[in-house]
Write a protein that holds these residues in place. Sequence first.
Motif, mmCIF file in Angstrom:
data_model
loop_
_atom_site.group_PDB
_atom_site.id
_atom_site.type_symbol
_atom_site.label_atom_id
_atom_site.label_comp_id
_atom_site.label_asym_id
_atom_site.label_seq_id
_atom_site.Cartn_x
_atom_site.Cartn_y
_atom_site.Cartn_z
ATOM 1 N N PRO A 313 0.647 -0.971 0.197
ATOM 2 C CA PRO A 313 -0.356 0.005 0.057
ATOM 3 C C PRO A 313 1.182 1.268 0.221
ATOM 4 O O PRO A 313 0.295 2.336 -0.589
ATOM 5 N N ALA A 314 1.907 1.369 0.370
ATOM 6 C CA ALA A 314 3.135 2.476 1.379
ATOM 7 C C ALA A 314 2.793 2.850 -0.418
ATOM 8 O O ALA A 314 3.766 4.035 -1.074
ATOM 9 N N ASP A 315 3.539 2.116 -1.757
ATOM 10 C CA ASP A 315 3.387 1.479 -2.368
ATOM 11 C C ASP A 315 2.579 2.831 -3.899
ATOM 12 O O ASP A 315 3.282 3.857 -4.540
ATOM 13 N N ARG A 316 1.654 3.719 -2.995
ATOM 14 C CA ARG A 316 0.610 4.694 -3.683
ATOM 15 C C ARG A 316 1.241 6.052 -4.382
ATOM 16 O O ARG A 316 1.163 6.665 -5.067
ATOM 17 N N LEU A 317 1.988 6.273 -2.919
ATOM 18 C CA LEU A 317 3.077 7.092 -3.131
ATOM 19 C C LEU A 317 3.886 7.135 -4.602
ATOM 20 O O LEU A 317 4.147 8.604 -4.313
ATOM 21 N N VAL A 318 4.161 6.281 -4.511
ATOM 22 C CA VAL A 318 5.128 6.136 -6.045
ATOM 23 C C VAL A 318 4.411 6.351 -7.135
ATOM 24 O O VAL A 318 4.741 5.614 -8.524
ATOM 25 N N GLY A 319 2.910 6.330 -7.536
ATOM 26 C CA GLY A 319 2.429 5.878 -8.586
ATOM 27 C C GLY A 319 1.685 5.234 -8.809
ATOM 28 O O GLY A 319 1.184 4.288 -9.936
ATOM 29 N N ARG A 320 1.979 4.036 -7.801
ATOM 30 C CA ARG A 320 0.738 2.713 -8.375
ATOM 31 C C ARG A 320 -0.005 2.655 -7.906
ATOM 32 O O ARG A 320 -0.610 3.530 -6.882
ATOM 33 N N LEU A 321 -0.928 1.904 -8.968
ATOM 34 C CA LEU A 321 -2.460 2.360 -8.611
ATOM 35 C C LEU A 321 -3.457 1.713 -7.801
ATOM 36 O O LEU A 321 -3.074 0.467 -7.582
ATOM 37 N N THR A 322 -4.436 1.798 -6.797
ATOM 38 C CA THR A 322 -5.118 1.368 -6.196
ATOM 39 C C THR A 322 -6.483 1.322 -7.136
ATOM 40 O O THR A 322 -6.375 2.610 -8.022
ATOM 41 N N LEU A 323 -7.509 0.869 -6.463
ATOM 42 C CA LEU A 323 -9.028 0.999 -6.881
ATOM 43 C C LEU A 323 -9.169 1.933 -6.984
ATOM 44 O O LEU A 323 -10.548 3.233 -7.145
ATOM 45 N N ASN A 324 -9.098 3.201 -5.494
ATOM 46 C CA ASN A 324 -9.575 4.564 -5.469
ATOM 47 C C ASN A 324 -8.764 4.929 -5.744
ATOM 48 O O ASN A 324 -9.325 6.517 -6.006
ATOM 49 N N VAL A 325 -7.153 4.735 -6.241
ATOM 50 C CA VAL A 325 -6.705 6.383 -6.656
ATOM 51 C C VAL A 325 -7.218 6.140 -7.966
ATOM 52 O O VAL A 325 -7.580 6.927 -8.544
ATOM 53 N N VAL A 326 -7.901 5.142 -8.269
ATOM 54 C CA VAL A 326 -8.522 5.277 -9.982
ATOM 55 C C VAL A 326 -10.004 5.720 -10.435
ATOM 56 O O VAL A 326 -9.927 6.371 -11.017
ATOM 57 N N ARG A 327 -10.613 5.594 -8.871
ATOM 58 C CA ARG A 327 -11.630 6.607 -8.907
ATOM 59 C C ARG A 327 -11.579 7.704 -9.099
ATOM 60 O O ARG A 327 -12.112 8.218 -10.285
ATOM 61 N N ASP A 328 -11.011 7.952 -8.545
ATOM 62 C CA ASP A 328 -10.855 9.772 -8.023
ATOM 63 C C ASP A 328 -9.670 10.530 -9.483
ATOM 64 O O ASP A 328 -10.905 10.938 -9.699
#
Length: 397
Positions: A313-328
């Motif tokens: 989950p920490a890799d969201r900070l370097v641009g990896r995608l999650t469902l919440n990132v995609v929805r936003d």
Amino acid sequence: MTDWITTPVTPDLLRGALDTERTAHGLLPHRLPAWARKQFPDSYLGTVEAQPSGVRLAFRTRATVVELDVLSTKTVYEGAAPAPDGGVYDLLVDGRPAGRARATGGNVHTVDMATWAAVTEPGPPGTARFAGLPAGAENGAGDGAKDIEIWLPQAEVTELIALRTDAPVEAAPDRGRKVWLHHGSSISHGADADGPTSTWPAVAAARGGVELVNLGFGGNALLDPFVARTVRDAPADLISVKIGINLVNTDLMRLRAFVPAVHGFLDTIRDGHPDTPLLVVSPLLCPIQEDTPGPVAPDFDATELRFRALGDPADRLVGRLTLNVVRDELSRITARRAAEDPNLHYLDGRELYGEKDFAELPLPDGLHPDSATHRRIGERFAARAFAAGGPLAPGGG
């Protein structure tokens, strides 16, 4: 003894297919055109695009018995529960369910999910048989004929060999219904639905009174340019694209690539459909990927087939995608574009399946809904998209 009439299966008897191929056995429907099939290196996409989700035979006849000879290719996975012997064929008479059959036999394509190696064991053709159909039309037609649809199994490659009936057959006429073209992932393809009319797009199309073209490809809703060009070139009155889950669970791209890829995908669709109502749908709730990046893999420690996300989950900070990132991002992209494109709309997938739904109807393998959940998703989509005032209302939103 039945006096059989054999009718060649020709493209004019099919709906929901964008291309067909003559094989040594019969007619093979495709959901991507031949030029697109030359542009991807993934043999798995070659399998899923030939699985005829949403494809059906449509004809008029007075027949009371219908038989369809087919050669199917069933995909099974080592370690998963055994699949039923033969895919499901759903028959509708004048738009209403009137029978369900299986065609046994066929080829078996076995995939090892640990290595993705596969082997195909050939098998014999089979027959889907429907008997006891009403002799007259149920729609009040004066000629006594009825409209019949045979929906093909959504997850089995199906070569159509012969159609036999006890009365003549002709292609069904165009009833003037709007054509809804939908693109999505394995859930849109119909994963784990118990039959081809039980997939959520089929449920939604029936509720909305529209003709379905289903470009849901298991594991392959990946913003591929050839899919965008296929949608661009296909006849459609209403379009929806469900974006996100496969991009996350394949860990295919980072945020930097995702945003322009979405814009490019939508730009290409708009090149061919500049004013067509277009609905962008973000992912349904999927707890294993809400805030954890992919890739996703089978959990071999589980006692039954389940999936788990392997990312940090920490890799969201370097641009990896999650469902919440995609929805936003999808929400921002569509809002920005809608300022100049009033026929572009956005739907948060959690309105179709959210936290309360997961508590009541959890995803059996962590990724895919069962048939009851497919029906709920389809009914909600129809209520939000096709109802009067909705973004895809057949009579105008």
